[in-house]
Design an enzyme around this catalytic site. Structure first.
Site, PDB file in Angstrom:
ATOM      1  N   LYS A 204     -22.939 -29.444  21.393  1.00 34.09           N
ATOM      2  CA  LYS A 204     -23.550 -29.581  20.639  1.00 34.09           C
ATOM      3  C   LYS A 204     -24.787 -30.585  20.425  1.00 34.09           C
ATOM      4  O   LYS A 204     -25.711 -30.748  21.397  1.00 34.09           O
ATOM      5  CB  LYS A 204     -23.503 -30.035  18.753  1.00 34.09           C
ATOM      6  CG  LYS A 204     -21.890 -28.695  18.534  1.00 34.09           C
ATOM      7  CD  LYS A 204     -21.375 -28.872  16.768  1.00 34.09           C
ATOM      8  CE  LYS A 204     -20.278 -28.205  17.239  1.00 34.09           C
ATOM      9  NZ  LYS A 204     -19.289 -27.875  15.748  1.00 34.09           N
TER      10      LYS A 204
ATOM     11  N   ASP B 218     -14.669 -37.667  13.641  1.00 36.23           N
ATOM     12  CA  ASP B 218     -14.695 -36.524  14.114  1.00 36.23           C
ATOM     13  C   ASP B 218     -16.748 -36.286  14.306  1.00 36.23           C
ATOM     14  O   ASP B 218     -17.198 -36.011  13.311  1.00 36.23           O
ATOM     15  CB  ASP B 218     -14.349 -35.449  13.516  1.00 36.23           C
ATOM     16  CG  ASP B 218     -14.624 -34.463  13.763  1.00 36.23           C
ATOM     17  OD1 ASP B 218     -15.253 -33.796  14.998  1.00 36.23           O
ATOM     18  OD2 ASP B 218     -14.019 -32.806  13.688  1.00 36.23           O
TER      19      ASP B 218
ATOM     20  N   GLU C 266      -1.782 -28.176  34.419  1.00 36.10           N
ATOM     21  CA  GLU C 266      -1.098 -29.247  32.843  1.00 36.10           C
ATOM     22  C   GLU C 266      -1.113 -30.431  33.857  1.00 36.10           C
ATOM     23  O   GLU C 266      -0.486 -30.640  34.620  1.00 36.10           O
ATOM     24  CB  GLU C 266      -0.318 -28.035  32.991  1.00 36.10           C
ATOM     25  CG  GLU C 266      -0.373 -27.075  32.163  1.00 36.10           C
ATOM     26  CD  GLU C 266       0.521 -26.403  31.745  1.00 36.10           C
ATOM     27  OE1 GLU C 266       2.304 -27.100  31.450  1.00 36.10           O
ATOM     28  OE2 GLU C 266       0.849 -25.163  31.631  1.00 36.10           O
TER      29      GLU C 266
ATOM     30  N   THR D 230     -17.001 -32.421  20.155  1.00 38.94           N
ATOM     31  CA  THR D 230     -17.528 -31.457  21.185  1.00 38.94           C
ATOM     32  C   THR D 230     -18.658 -32.030  22.009  1.00 38.94           C
ATOM     33  O   THR D 230     -19.074 -32.934  21.897  1.00 38.94           O
ATOM     34  CB  THR D 230     -18.504 -30.277  20.720  1.00 38.94           C
ATOM     35  OG1 THR D 230     -19.573 -30.983  19.919  1.00 38.94           O
ATOM     36  CG2 THR D 230     -17.556 -30.150  19.042  1.00 38.94           C
TER      37      THR D 230
ATOM     38  N   ARG E  33     -19.328 -25.758  26.504  1.00 35.36           N
ATOM     39  CA  ARG E  33     -19.204 -26.019  25.048  1.00 35.36           C
ATOM     40  C   ARG E  33     -16.857 -26.413  25.324  1.00 35.36           C
ATOM     41  O   ARG E  33     -16.997 -26.288  26.410  1.00 35.36           O
ATOM     42  CB  ARG E  33     -18.316 -23.732  25.359  1.00 35.36           C
ATOM     43  CG  ARG E  33     -18.468 -24.040  23.836  1.00 35.36           C
ATOM     44  CD  ARG E  33     -18.176 -22.710  23.635  1.00 35.36           C
ATOM     45  NE  ARG E  33     -20.169 -22.163  22.886  1.00 35.36           N
ATOM     46  CZ  ARG E  33     -19.921 -22.826  22.395  1.00 35.36           C
ATOM     47  NH1 ARG E  33     -19.611 -23.199  21.381  1.00 35.36           N
ATOM     48  NH2 ARG E  33     -21.989 -23.048  21.587  1.00 35.36           N
TER      49      ARG E  33
ATOM     50  N   TYR F 164      -4.706 -24.256  37.861  1.00 39.89           N
ATOM     51  CA  TYR F 164      -4.163 -24.532  36.822  1.00 39.89           C
ATOM     52  C   TYR F 164      -3.631 -26.304  37.091  1.00 39.89           C
ATOM     53  O   TYR F 164      -3.571 -26.164  38.413  1.00 39.89           O
ATOM     54  CB  TYR F 164      -2.718 -23.571  37.065  1.00 39.89           C
ATOM     55  CG  TYR F 164      -2.434 -23.453  36.048  1.00 39.89           C
ATOM     56  CD1 TYR F 164      -1.813 -23.390  34.320  1.00 39.89           C
ATOM     57  CD2 TYR F 164      -2.376 -21.347  35.743  1.00 39.89           C
ATOM     58  CE1 TYR F 164      -2.170 -23.347  33.594  1.00 39.89           C
ATOM     59  CE2 TYR F 164      -2.053 -21.429  34.634  1.00 39.89           C
ATOM     60  CZ  TYR F 164      -2.277 -22.339  33.296  1.00 39.89           C
ATOM     61  OH  TYR F 164      -2.315 -20.804  32.266  1.00 39.89           O
TER      62      TYR F 164
END
Ligand code: PLP
Length: 487
Positions: free
Chosen positions: A284, A252, A77, A281, A290, A75
């Site tokens: 692509k 984007d 954060e 992203t 991903r 974790y």
């Protein structure tokens, strides 16, 4: 350093990668053999189909292997050096490296490597722009409070102010993405939205029409970028339009980040020097794992940095590690060769359709994708997609501007070159792909439904699917996926 080339990836370490995957599959097999089996079968299916989905690619074994580690267990954060959890020193190394590679690759002053996907990157960007731009008692400060510390009054003020914000993006049917203000998406609910389209005659963006629409609507955020527009965008011009009304200009580049990274899009076509915030992203055309990324100017960086926990769940550190590897690959000279080949191949695919009298939205392409209007074959997108799939050609149906068949059945098929270019396909192979697609569609007939012509049913002339599959197999065998990789 990992070696990648347009002609397959990782040839140099195919033996090592084979060993790694064989061992990994044996480990998985010992717990749930059906997952090991599905994993083997997925490689087999990908190896034996012509993957023309414009948003997909094949990441290198180095990128893929990086995701399967114990970074998944951590974790973290917060941000580098400022975590809500202890013992994040190695995650800090990973996240800092991913961000550094992203800044260097794209020439950005700030990069945020945490978004789990493109949509998440857009949500972080929208939040950051609101937190930076909206002058309310406290909104900027809200961004610095932990979300659990917001009072009911804070939320009330937030809802009142955010509900008045305006966003303008490209409409879905002309190639925009649903996160750019499309009604059924949260972006269309959290903003007052209006869309700009393309010129109905040419299919190109009409900058004068965009400027007029922006002057009238006066959005807080102007979004450029697309998922199905087969042309380049002049981001310098879009920035001027945004500046006229004081809008934040967001791009984007989820689809075409690889062409930006590979310096195919430069000058006015490179969004990074022109936009306040750029999202993407990583899976692509960029050919990474991903995930998502946000790039921003100094002005927006502090708010973007609060993406987790304001918008995002705990960072996927194993994926950030893979982003760092993929971005390191994209900084190699071979990636520029790859990106140029992606664009050249799209040109060849488009020429292949045009010379066989197939109709393309905008008449061609100058990026990585081609949008075929299948109404000239008397088909819906749904019928064309299914007939192509029967023949071993994987594409997706897509709306065309003012689509007569709507967003479900559609009238278009979208093709992209990033994946097959990674396999080593060149201009001749893509011309052959166009020939095979036209062969399938010319041999497909709409079938009758219970109440007249069906938008989904079709018949494919006998022998077509087998003939095309055999021809596709030849192309695929000559350009193997993960050459030398045996499981
Ligand atoms: C693919 C895409 C996204 C969404 O990416 P996900 O990783 O699927 O969330 C966002 N914007 C554009 C323009 C896209 O093409």
């Amino acid at each position: 350093m990992t070696a990648t080339s347009a002609k397959g990836q990782g040839i140099e370490y195919a033996d090592t990668a084979s060993e790694a995957y064989r061992a990994a599959l044996r480990v998985i097999e010992s717990v749930e053999p059906r997952i090991a089996e599905a994993t083997r079968k997925e490689l087999d299916d990908q190896r034996h189909s012509l993957k023309l989905i414009a948003s997909e690619n094949y990441a290198s074994p180095a990128v893929l292997l990086t995701m399967g580690t114990w970074f998944s267990d951590k974790y973290a954060e917060g941000t580098v050096g400022h975590r809500f959890y202890a013992a994040c020193q190695n995650v800090d190394t990973v996240e800092a490296l991913a961000a550094e590679h992203a800044r260097e690759l794209f020439g950005a002053s700030y990069a945020y490597a945490q978004p789990h996907s493109g949509i998440d990157a857009n949500l972080v960007a929208y939040w950051a722009i609101l937190a930076t731009r909206v002058e309310t008692p406290g909104l900027a400060e809200l961004g610095s409070k932990h979300i659990n510390d917001l009072s009911e009054a804070d939320w009330e003020s937030l809802r009142a102010k955010l509900g008045n914000q305006k966003l303008m993006g490209m409409s879905l049917d002309t190639g925009g993405h649903l996160t750019h203000g499309f009604r059924p998406n949260i972006s269309g609910k959290m903003f007052h939205q209006r869309q700009y389209g393309t010129n109905p005659e040419t299919g190109f963006i009409d900058y004068d029409a965009v400027a007029a629409a922006v002057r009238e609507f006066k959005p807080l955020i102007l979004v450029a970028g697309y998922s199905a527009y087969p042309r380049r965008v002049n981001f310098a011009k879009m920035r001027e339009i945004a500046d006229e009304v004081g809008a934040t200009f967001m791009v984007d580049m989820a689809h075409f980040a690889g062409l930006v990274a590979g310096k195919v899009f430069t000058g006015d076509e490179d969004p990074v020097p022109h936009a306040h915030v750029v999202t993407t992203t990583t899976h692509k055309s960029l050919r990474g794992p991903r995930g998502g990324l946000v790039l921003a100017t100094e002005e927006y960086a502090p708010a973007v940095d609060k993406g987790c926990p304001m918008v995002l769940g705990g960072p996927l550190s194993h994926v950030m590690a893979a982003k760092a590897v993929a971005l390191a690959e994209a900084r190699q000279p071979e990636f520029r060769t790859y990106a140029q080949a992606v664009a050249d191949n799209a040109q060849s695919l488009a020429d292949g359709f045009v010379k066989r009298d197939a109709s393309l939205v905008t008449g061609g392409t100058d990026n990585h994708l081609v949008l075929l209007d299948v109404t000239s074959f008397g088909l819906t997108g749904r019928q064309a997609e299914s007939a192509l799939l029967d023949s071993g050609i994987v594409t997706n149906r897509n709306a065309i501007p003012a689509d007569p068949n709507g967003a479900w059945y559609t009238s278009g098929i979208r093709f992209g070159t990033p994946a097959l270019t990674t396999r080593g396909f060149g201009a001749d192979e893509f011309d052959r792909v166009a020939e095979l697609v036209v062969e399938v569609l010319s041999n497909t007939q709409p079938a009758a439904g219970p109440n007249g012509p069906s938008k989904a049913k079709y018949t494919l002339a006998d022998g077509t699917a087998d003939r095309v599959r055999a021809a596709a197999a030849e192309l695929l065998e000559a350009n193997p996926l993960y050459p030398g990789l045996t499981l």
